[in-house]
Design an enzyme around this catalytic site. Structure first.
Site, PDB file in Angstrom:
ATOM      1  N   ASP A   1     -11.164   2.931   4.168  1.00 53.26           N
ATOM      2  CA  ASP A   1     -11.545   1.613   4.129  1.00 53.26           C
ATOM      3  C   ASP A   1     -12.995   1.363   4.013  1.00 53.26           C
ATOM      4  OD1 ASP A   1      -9.925  -0.446   3.614  1.00 53.26           O
ATOM      5  OD2 ASP A   1      -9.359  -0.582   6.009  1.00 53.26           O
TER       6      ASP A   1
ATOM      7  N   LYS B   1       0.762  -1.138   0.125  1.00 51.16           N
ATOM      8  CA  LYS B   1       0.157   0.004   0.315  1.00 51.16           C
ATOM      9  C   LYS B   1       0.779   1.247   0.009  1.00 51.16           C
ATOM     10  CE  LYS B   1      -4.086  -2.438   1.976  1.00 51.16           C
ATOM     11  NZ  LYS B   1      -4.398  -2.827   3.546  1.00 51.16           N
TER      12      LYS B   1
ATOM     13  N   GLN C   1      -4.796  -1.377   9.498  1.00 53.92           N
ATOM     14  CA  GLN C   1      -4.643  -2.667   8.997  1.00 53.92           C
ATOM     15  C   GLN C   1      -5.619  -3.599   9.951  1.00 53.92           C
ATOM     16  OE1 GLN C   1      -3.342  -3.394   5.864  1.00 53.92           O
ATOM     17  NE2 GLN C   1      -4.231  -5.313   6.220  1.00 53.92           N
TER      18      GLN C   1
END
Ligand code: NAP
Length: 296
Positions: free
Chosen positions: A121, A54, A98
């Site tokens: 997200d 990422k 994460q």
């Protein structure tokens, strides 16, 4: 094999190109450089790989990447304090924590501490509610990538019968909402669904996100259906570690009209959509026009 292969790798490269163009325009015309902060708690090897990837792709499209690596025993208060700091940092337009988090941390509490406008997200309860009620939101990356590939391949999805196999919060439920918003007739199947093969055979669009290697065989697929295989399963075959999806690719590709491979299908689209969400969030934060085609 008769199915068209939907090339997620190539599609993701195209999305990243669009993101990079928009980032360049934001910098040149408005002096805004989108920034993505990724928080990793602990040392889970798969998570470390994702976070590295990422960060690398964020920089490649011209955005700023901020990585925060915390020890596995980080107290919840410390993580929440970091999120608060990132929420208040104008250089940070997107925040991603994460998952999974170590067991002593409450995932819902942590995700819901993120400013929803920076929740790239799309897991914050506000974004979930906005999506469910058809309002402007930030859409979770994996289902957004699936939707983009479906639209590109099929054009309008209106009136199509779609089945989503799985009912997870991160993939399946938002996927079903997006398909519904595009006027599909949507069935959500799960481990208690009766006669799953018959349910899948009735679908023109099949989204498989179960986490069971090669569970869906070709004889469950309606001829000509579009199959999006979200599964990423590591198995041993002929003494080698290989990645396979939730669909048995060889037999499904005989019957389907189009199918995503694993690897090279949904996977690459997920990070591309994270970058797309970050540039969208940066535009919204600055009251600027959003890039077209990069959100749902
Ligand atoms: P999850 O939270 O474990 O959910 C799996 C779902 O599958 C559950 O709702 C479960 O139903 C259902 N299920 C399990 N066995 C079933 C069966 N025999 N028949 C029908 N449904 C069944 O998984 P997830 O996080 O959504 O991930 C699913 C897969 O997608 C995994 O392979 C994961 O690695 C992959 N994934 C890929 C990406 C990507 O970027 N490509 C992103 C996220 C996830 P119940 O609720 O009834 O138990």
């Amino acid at each position: 094999m008769s199915a068209t292969i939907i090339d997620g790798k190539a599609f993701a490269a195209k999305v990243r190109g669009q993101v990079a163009e928009h980032v360049a325009r934001l910098k040149a015309d408005h002096g805004v450089t989108p920034g993505l902060a990724v928080v990793l708690v602990g040392e889970d090897p798969a998570s470390q790989v994702y976070v590295r990837s990422k960060g690398k792709q964020t920089v490649e499209v011209g955005m700023n990447s901020y990585e925060h690596k915390l020890s596995p025993d980080t107290p919840e208060a410390e993580l929440l304090a970091l999120i608060d700091q990132l929420n208040n940092d104008p250089a940070v337009h997107g925040i991603l924590v994460q998952l999974p988090l170590p067991k002593h941390l409450n995932e819902d509490l942590v995700i819901n501490a993120i400013n929803p406008a920076k929740d790239v997200d799309g897991f914050h309860i506000s974004n979930v509610g906005l999506l469910a009620t058809g309002q402007k939101s930030i859409v979770p990356c994996t289902p957004l990538g699936c939707l983009m590939m479906l639209r590109e391949h099929l054009g309008s999805l209106a009136g199509k019968n779609a089945v989503v196999i799985g009912r997870s919060n991160i993939v399946d439920k938002p996927m079903a909402q997006l398909l519904l918003r595009d006027s599909c007739t949507v069935t959500i199947a799960h481990s208690r669904t009766k006669d799953l093969p018959a349910v899948v055979r009735a679908a023109e669009i099949v989204i498989a996100a179960v986490g069971r290697p090669e569970m869906v065989p070709g004889d469950w697929i309606a001829p000509g259906a579009t199959v999006i295989d979200v599964g990423i399963n590591r198995i041993e075959r002929d003494g080698k570690n290989v990645l396979v999806g939730d669909c048995d690719f060889a037999s499904c590709a005989e019957i389907a009209g189009a199918i995503t491979p694993v690897p090279g299908g949904v996977g690459p689209m997920t990070i591309a959509c994270l970058l797309a969400n970050t540039v969208t969030a940066a535009c919204r934060a600055n009251g600027l026009a959003e890039p077209e085609g990069l959100t749902a």
